[in-house]
Design an enzyme around this catalytic site. Structure first.
Site, PDB file in Angstrom:
ATOM      1  N   GLU A  37       0.874  -1.161   0.000  1.00  0.00           N
ATOM      2  CA  GLU A  37       0.000   0.000   0.000  1.00  0.00           C
ATOM      3  C   GLU A  37       0.921   1.222   0.000  1.00  0.00           C
ATOM      4  O   GLU A  37       1.802   1.317   0.858  1.00  0.00           O
ATOM      5  CB  GLU A  37      -0.870  -0.011   1.269  1.00  0.00           C
ATOM      6  CG  GLU A  37      -1.893   1.091   1.270  1.00  0.00           C
ATOM      7  CD  GLU A  37      -2.755   1.098   2.530  1.00  0.00           C
ATOM      8  OE1 GLU A  37      -2.681   0.144   3.324  1.00  0.00           O
ATOM      9  OE2 GLU A  37      -3.484   2.086   2.705  1.00  0.00           O
ATOM     10  N   ARG A 263       4.954 -12.581   9.939  1.00  0.00           N
ATOM     11  CA  ARG A 263       5.711 -11.390   9.571  1.00  0.00           C
ATOM     12  C   ARG A 263       7.031 -11.343  10.330  1.00  0.00           C
ATOM     13  O   ARG A 263       7.189 -11.958  11.372  1.00  0.00           O
ATOM     14  CB  ARG A 263       4.897 -10.112   9.780  1.00  0.00           C
ATOM     15  CG  ARG A 263       4.364  -9.881  11.158  1.00  0.00           C
ATOM     16  CD  ARG A 263       3.750  -8.471  11.263  1.00  0.00           C
ATOM     17  NE  ARG A 263       2.772  -8.189  10.224  1.00  0.00           N
ATOM     18  CZ  ARG A 263       2.710  -7.027   9.532  1.00  0.00           C
ATOM     19  NH1 ARG A 263       3.574  -6.067   9.765  1.00  0.00           N
ATOM     20  NH2 ARG A 263       1.795  -6.838   8.653  1.00  0.00           N
ATOM     21  N   LYS A 273       4.526   0.741   9.778  1.00  0.00           N
ATOM     22  CA  LYS A 273       4.686   2.001   9.032  1.00  0.00           C
ATOM     23  C   LYS A 273       4.159   3.171   9.845  1.00  0.00           C
ATOM     24  O   LYS A 273       4.693   4.270   9.770  1.00  0.00           O
ATOM     25  CB  LYS A 273       3.913   1.909   7.712  1.00  0.00           C
ATOM     26  CG  LYS A 273       4.725   1.288   6.601  1.00  0.00           C
ATOM     27  CD  LYS A 273       3.991   1.371   5.286  1.00  0.00           C
ATOM     28  CE  LYS A 273       3.115   0.165   5.082  1.00  0.00           C
ATOM     29  NZ  LYS A 273       2.513   0.058   3.763  1.00  0.00           N
TER      30      LYS A 273
END
Ligand code: ATP
Ligand code: MG
Length: 571
Positions: A37, A263, A273
């Protein structure tokens, strides 16, 4: 965790793919995608996903797309799009002509939505966001059906078209999937598919005022691109039933399969982020590419190589359970990569002057100095030696403890590539008592490389520079950004920023480096003898005025762990 060099880390995703190849599930095709994204810069966790997606495709002769998941116009920006492309390329991967944007599919996604409405599988709901949440229920209580759930198809179609035409205010209506308000999986309780947002999109401008949700856009984007294996992180596991529902409801043939993996988390840093953006926006770091950041651009500026990052991603393997990787392992990978590649040079970070009393005034010898004793292929350079030198301040102690093999009054040390010297006088600042200069003598018979030099037993070897020839430069020593191994752990009630390391950057502005480094090209990497690996900062370094970043010090804590592990394995 399997991390040693000689064992191949397990990768259960490859096992699944091999099974599909055997059974012919996708006609022998392997097609993956990396779907960032564009709402921030990529970090080392994304590197794991990039290596996995592009690497898997390469391994099975397949393809990997780069697709921007740009369905949320309020948070996204072209700046991020450009940085992401640069980072993926820098890591060594290529999407050829397969650069896509979810926003390219807005028309198709809209048509699918109308189809869902016609099939009675979606409806326009007038509940507000708070009501929708209230009606959704909880993990222990079933949800309540929306009063708008049984609207006739024609009314739904009409309202949805008018949503698109901009007739209704933001947030007043949504399109929802009609699934099951009693499902034990909250994601299946009539999830929202479209919402009204009047925000300009960085690619489609003002063409749309309704935008699809990730859970709707993602499976369909995968299907449109012919993706076979849609690899994502574990938090999407609970969304998989919805992923599959959307594809089935839209009658996609041979639908892609979503596969989740754990992850990457790293010690002494944060990875989300949102938190990284906070560090940037609040000025805790100099930008997304601050060398202390776990971003790809930060690691690049710090001096990491794409090879080292790819090696790291290989070693950590791909697992189904979340875990945290020791940052020492990442540091180990860059040391291994640079050990033979980097020229080994001399830089004095905290200089102390040394005068060689018996060396003739005005004389300069150009000494031969090979760049890397383990890799003669790197060649050599000349290093000037003269009467006035600098050594490292902490390489001298007036009152040394036992086993201090560096310089002290009356002791001898070897100067790398040069001679053996002996200290016979210490000069101090009268006021402060600080040592300001050492008076030494050298033994002309001990020039490096001669049999006489080799025969002499001297324990310490110091690096040095010639005062008249050295170049002045700034050196930046970096340490972990956080003091706490897991800064995200808020059990003490503290915000992650409370654990920032105040000494994560130490700037030394009066360092002296050997003359060959004066013209160091920005981005070139070295080993500074006894100090670690460094890079001429790609941003602040100018030809003739280098600024060096320390990538890592030499001491390798991971190598020790690895060795202990291997020995334990043998025993
Ligand atoms: P963050 O949670 O850091 O904001 P994100 O998941 O929102 O990241 P995306 O741009 O959606 O970021 O991620 C693109 C791809 O990278 C996704 O497939 C995501 O699963 C993967 N990814 C993100 N973070 C990690 C990580 N720490 N380890 C492995 N893969 C990751
Ligand atoms: Mg995301």
């Amino acid at each position: 965790m399997t991390a040693c060099k000689n064992c191949t880390p397990s990768n259960f995703i490859h096992d699944i793919i091999e099974d599909h190849l055997e059974t012919g599930k996708y006609g022998g095709r392997v097609h993956t995608r990396f779907p960032p994204e564009p709402n921030g810069y990529l970090h080392i966790g994304h590197a794991k996903s990039i290596c996995l997606n592009f690497g898997t495709a390469a391994k099975y002769g397949g393809l990997c797309n780069l697709r921007f998941d740009d369905t949320n116009p309020t948070k996204e920006d072209v700046e991020y799009v450009e940085s992401i492309k640069e980072d993926v390329r820098w890591l060594g991967f290529d999407w050829d002509d397969r650069l896509y944007y979810a926003s390219d599919y807005f028309d198709q996604l809209y048509r699918y939505a109308e189809q869902l409405i016609r099939d009675g599988k979606a409806y326009v709901c007038d509940l507000g966001p708070d009501e929708i949440r209230e009606y959704r229920g909880t993990l222990t209580e079933p949800g309540k059906e929306s009063p708008y759930r049984n609207r006739p198809v024609e009314e739904n179609l009409d309202l949805f078209r008018r949503m698109r035409a901009g007739e209704f205010p933001d947030g007043s209506r949504v399109l929802r999937a009609k699934i099951d308000m009693a499902s034990p999986n909250l994601n299946m309780r009539d999830p929202v598919l479209y919402r009204i947002i009047r925000a300009a999109h960085h690619r489609t401008g003002d063409r749309w005022c309704i935008y699809p949700m990730y859970d709707y856009a993602h499976p369909l984007s995968d299907a449109i691109e012919g993706i076979t294996h849609s690899i994502c992180t574990l938090e999407f596991e609970d969304h998989r039933p919805l992923y599959d529902w959307v594809l089935e409801a839209c009658r996609v043939e041979n639908p892609p399969q979503q596969i989740e993996f754990a992850r990457l988390n790293l010690t002494y840093t944060v990875m989300s982020k949102r938190k990284l953006r906070q560090l940037v926006e609040e000025g805790h770091v100099s930008g997304w590419d601050d060398p202390r950041m776990p971003t790809i651009s930060g690691l690049r500026r710090r001096g990491y190589t794409p090879e080292a990052i790819r090696d790291f991603c290989d070693r950590i393997g791909v697992a189904k359970a979340n875990s945290t990787v020791d940052i020492a392992m990442l540091e180990h990978c860059i040391r291994e990569d640079l050990n033979l590649k980097a020229p080994r040079v001399m830089a004095v970070l905290r200089p102390l002057k040394v005068i060689i009393d018996n060396y003739p005034e005005g004389r300069v010898e150009e000494l031969d100095a090979e760049y890397n004793s383990e890799n003669p292929g790197l060649g050599s350079r000349k290093v000037p030696f003269s009467r006035a030198l600098y050594i490292e301040r902490d390489d001298f102690l007036e009152d040394p403890p036992k086993k201090f093999f560096r310089l002290s009054p009356g002791s001898e040390v070897r100067l790398k590539h040069a001679y053996i010297i002996k200290c016979h006088r210490v000069i101090k600042d009268e006021k402060t008592g600080q040592v300001v200069e050492l008076r030494c003598t050298y033994d002309p018979e001990t020039r490096s490389g001669t049999p006489a030099a080799d025969a002499r037993k001297v324990k310490g070897t110091l690096h040095w520079v010639s005062a008249a020839h050295a170049a002045r430069s700034e050196v930046r020593l970096y340490d972990h950004l956080f003091l706490k191994e897991n800064p995200d752990d808020d059990t003490g009630g503290a915000d992650f920023k409370a654990h920032l390391n105040p000494d994560s950057l130490i700037r030394l502005t009066s360092c002296l480096v050997e003359p060959s480094l004066a013209g160091a090209a920005p981005g070139s990497r070295y080993q500074f003898l006894r100090h670690g690996y460094f890079i001429a900062d790609p941003v602040d370094s100018k030809e003739g005025a280098p600024v060096f970043n320390r990538i890592v010090p030499l001491k390798d804590t991971w190598a020790k762990i690895e060795k202990a592990g291997e020995q334990a394995g043998k025993a």
